[in-house]
Design an enzyme around this catalytic site. Structure first.
Site, mmCIF file in Angstrom:
data_model
loop_
_atom_site.group_PDB
_atom_site.id
_atom_site.type_symbol
_atom_site.label_atom_id
_atom_site.label_comp_id
_atom_site.label_asym_id
_atom_site.label_seq_id
_atom_site.Cartn_x
_atom_site.Cartn_y
_atom_site.Cartn_z
ATOM 1 N N LYS A 1 -17.666 7.045 -34.106
ATOM 2 C CA LYS A 1 -17.223 5.929 -33.345
ATOM 3 C C LYS A 1 -17.065 4.818 -34.539
ATOM 4 O O LYS A 1 -17.556 4.715 -35.566
ATOM 5 C CB LYS A 1 -18.587 5.452 -32.661
ATOM 6 C CG LYS A 1 -18.528 4.056 -32.037
ATOM 7 C CD LYS A 1 -18.687 2.793 -32.714
ATOM 8 C CE LYS A 1 -20.345 2.744 -33.200
ATOM 9 N NZ LYS A 1 -20.522 1.753 -33.989
ATOM 10 N N TYR B 1 -23.181 12.871 -36.568
ATOM 11 C CA TYR B 1 -22.757 11.794 -36.127
ATOM 12 C C TYR B 1 -22.249 10.739 -37.174
ATOM 13 O O TYR B 1 -22.943 10.470 -38.184
ATOM 14 C CB TYR B 1 -24.092 11.055 -35.400
ATOM 15 C CG TYR B 1 -23.570 9.569 -35.051
ATOM 16 C CD1 TYR B 1 -22.704 9.452 -34.078
ATOM 17 C CD2 TYR B 1 -24.021 8.402 -35.583
ATOM 18 C CE1 TYR B 1 -22.311 8.110 -33.644
ATOM 19 C CE2 TYR B 1 -23.995 7.164 -35.541
ATOM 20 C CZ TYR B 1 -22.898 6.972 -34.200
ATOM 21 O OH TYR B 1 -22.581 5.671 -33.878
ATOM 22 N N GLY C 1 6.377 2.500 13.181
ATOM 23 C CA GLY C 1 7.220 1.836 14.000
ATOM 24 C C GLY C 1 8.328 2.668 14.036
ATOM 25 O O GLY C 1 9.060 3.294 13.189
ATOM 26 N N HIS D 1 -19.455 20.138 -37.923
ATOM 27 C CA HIS D 1 -20.245 20.181 -36.953
ATOM 28 C C HIS D 1 -21.507 19.568 -36.858
ATOM 29 O O HIS D 1 -22.159 19.292 -38.000
ATOM 30 C CB HIS D 1 -20.563 21.776 -36.906
ATOM 31 C CG HIS D 1 -20.584 22.545 -38.139
ATOM 32 N ND1 HIS D 1 -19.826 23.783 -38.448
ATOM 33 C CD2 HIS D 1 -21.010 22.360 -39.453
ATOM 34 C CE1 HIS D 1 -19.970 24.236 -39.681
ATOM 35 N NE2 HIS D 1 -20.972 23.291 -40.157
ATOM 36 N N GLU E 1 7.341 -0.930 17.480
ATOM 37 C CA GLU E 1 5.921 -0.655 17.049
ATOM 38 C C GLU E 1 5.199 0.598 18.014
ATOM 39 O O GLU E 1 5.456 0.680 19.001
ATOM 40 C CB GLU E 1 4.856 -1.646 16.852
ATOM 41 C CG GLU E 1 5.313 -2.854 16.054
ATOM 42 C CD GLU E 1 5.466 -2.457 14.385
ATOM 43 O OE1 GLU E 1 4.734 -1.409 14.170
ATOM 44 O OE2 GLU E 1 6.385 -2.770 13.747
ATOM 45 N N ARG F 1 -34.983 14.017 -51.947
ATOM 46 C CA ARG F 1 -36.065 14.673 -51.089
ATOM 47 C C ARG F 1 -37.054 15.166 -51.944
ATOM 48 O O ARG F 1 -37.177 14.728 -53.023
ATOM 49 C CB ARG F 1 -35.247 15.854 -50.501
ATOM 50 C CG ARG F 1 -34.870 16.950 -51.568
ATOM 51 C CD ARG F 1 -33.960 17.955 -51.239
ATOM 52 N NE ARG F 1 -33.748 18.784 -52.482
ATOM 53 C CZ ARG F 1 -32.861 19.837 -52.380
ATOM 54 N NH1 ARG F 1 -31.751 19.823 -51.412
ATOM 55 N NH2 ARG F 1 -32.456 20.641 -53.583
ATOM 56 N N ASP G 1 0.903 -1.351 0.005
ATOM 57 C CA ASP G 1 -0.028 0.125 -0.087
ATOM 58 C C ASP G 1 0.878 1.246 0.003
ATOM 59 O O ASP G 1 0.379 2.311 0.582
ATOM 60 C CB ASP G 1 -0.889 -0.061 1.246
ATOM 61 C CG ASP G 1 -0.241 -0.057 2.742
ATOM 62 O OD1 ASP G 1 1.033 -0.144 2.481
ATOM 63 O OD2 ASP G 1 -1.110 0.180 3.528
#
Length: 464
Positions: free
Chosen positions: A341, A356, A130, A353, A145, A430, A93
């Protein structure tokens, strides 16, 4: 720690407490390394195996003291051959302990011909530790100790770190003579010093240059203090190697982060895992990068990236999110409010801008219009979109995967692309625009819109 996580598995700067200690010990290139485990050992053993399968473990079924723990460690090796040479014992530790300090301990041990050499430190507050008791000549006579120390001994500020260098053969013999007649009824490793000294062997000490190295962690306050100390140490090393850290107080780094000279880290930045920042790259402010490579001269501003690659001279952000598998080519751009991603973006390509890009390959020097979405998920499976080089896609496009847009192709704004677009083509997907005149006056009479329309019509009539 008041936690379901074993103390030694709490982490600072990207590594568990015991992981830091193991890393320091491995700098000595030991012939054999054994970690003694007890409480919640299943978790600890699993963690050690995942970090380095070569690490051996010994089980201390009952926690009967530090001497007993070391005895269990030696017994793990007993079936191979006698433990000879120098044995270094460290605590699990103490994450600030360095390999340099351990090397100095081993060197002192060998040079002085000691049977045991204890690593000590002078601390401002020795409570709980100690105490090192010396004779008039300065030799170590005992370690007492805290629980067993009298008032004079408790006034001593030189403490036992719990780190020792032993002669292996003498250690094994002395451990068999350790008794349990103390306040805790435990086998104290520190009693070995008195046993060896009584047998005429030399007991010495090596004083740590920085007392913080030997600090043990027993609560979350100490955990945070150690994190800050280690973080400062890592940033100082980076700055001395030629990295500009604008505000060290607000910058966090892991031990596995690397830099090249002239990199710049702005305030509020967290660099985690195996992140690498290239020469003259700028990261931050307010940026978190995990396991991410930032190429030379790139800029990452107010963004988050995880397991991504940012090419040389590329621009990211502000407010971009690069998820695992994202690869930006040289001088590419993932701009404001762009999420990516598993996407490969070619050199010079820009996604400026509000878009995704998921499960996609985009070639070189293309431009993706604002508010574009790569529709990669059909509710069950993910599908791939490919857009070629030198393409210009309109704003508010939907690319419904699987679909391919060929090199040099254009797509019109507002299009939903569901079919492949041949190279050099213009895709328009469209509905036709239809204007219904007078609709507002009929359907919204008396509204602000109706009044504005009437005024505009009256103005037009007057001009005519």
């Amino acid at each position: 720690m008041k936690s379901k996580t074993p103390k030694v598995l709490h982490a600072i700067c990207g590594r568990s407490l015991v992981g830091h200690v193991v890393a320091a010990a491995q700098e000595l290139e030991p012939e054999r390394l054994v970690v003694v485990v007890g409480h919640a050992r299943e978790q600890v053993v699993t963690h050690l195996a995942e970090s380095d399968p070569a690490i051996r473990t010994a089980v201390q079924e009952e926690q009967n003291g530090t001497g007993h723990a070391v005895r269990m460690g030696l017994e793990e090796l007993a079936g191979e051959r006698a433990v000879e040479g120098t044995v270094i014992v460290v605590c699990g530790d103490t994450p600030l302990l360095t390999g340099e300090t351990l090397r100095a301990l081993a060197a002192t041990h060998g040079a002085d011909g000691n049977a045991v050499t204890v690593l000590t430190a002078e601390v401002p507050d020795a409570t709980g530790y100690g105490r090192i008791v010396r004779d008039a000549a300065g030799a170590v006579t005992a370690i007492v100790e805290h629980k067993d120390a009298d008032a004079a001994q408790r006034a001593i500020r030189e403490i036992n770190s719990g780190v020792f260098a032993f002669d292996g053969g003498l250690l094994a013999d002395a451990l068999g003579k350790v008794r349990t007649d103390n306040s805790q009824g435990e086998e104290y490793l520190t009693d070995v010093l008195g046993i060896l000294r009584a047998a005429g062997h030399r007991v010495g000490a090596s004083v740590a240059g920085d007392h913080r190295e030997i600090a043990g962690i027993n609560n979350r306050v100490q955990l945070a203090e150690a994190r800050r100390t280690l973080n400062d140490r890592l940033l100082e090393r980076a700055m001395l190697a030629g990295v500009t850290v604008v505000d060290p107080a607000s910058t966090l780094v892991d031990v596995s982060v690397t830099f090249e000279p002239d990199a710049v880290v702005h305030p509020g930045t967290q660099l985690l895992g195996a992140t690498h920042v290239g020469a003259e790259a700028e990261v931050g402010p307010n940026t978190r990068l995990t396991d991410t490579v930032v190429g030379a001269g790139a800029r990452v501003d107010n963004s988050v990236a995880d397991s991504a690659e940012v090419g040389e001279g590329a621009l990211v952000g502000p407010y971009a999110y690069l998820r695992p598998g994202t690869r930006l080519g040289a001088k590419a751009k993932a701009g404001t409010y762009v999420e990516m991603k598993n996407a490969s973006i070619g050199a010079g390509t820009k996604v400026p801008h509000l878009s995704y890009v998921g499960d996609a390959t985009i070639g070189e020097y293309s431009n993706i219009g604002a508010a574009s979405v790569f529709v990669n998920y059909d509710g069950q499976d993910k599908h791939h979109t490919t857009i070629g080089s030198h393409c210009r896609t309109g704003s508010d496009n939907m690319f419904v995967a699987p679909v391919t847009v060929g090199d040099g192709a254009y797509t019109a704004a507002g299009s939903v692309i569901t079919k492949d677009v041949p190279p050099g083509s213009l895709a328009v997907a469209r509905g036709q625009q239809r204007n219904i005149e007078g609709w507002v006056a009929r359907k919204r009479p008396g509204s602000a819109a109706a009044r504005a329309a009437q005024a505009a019509a009256s103005e037009a009539e007057g001009e005519s």
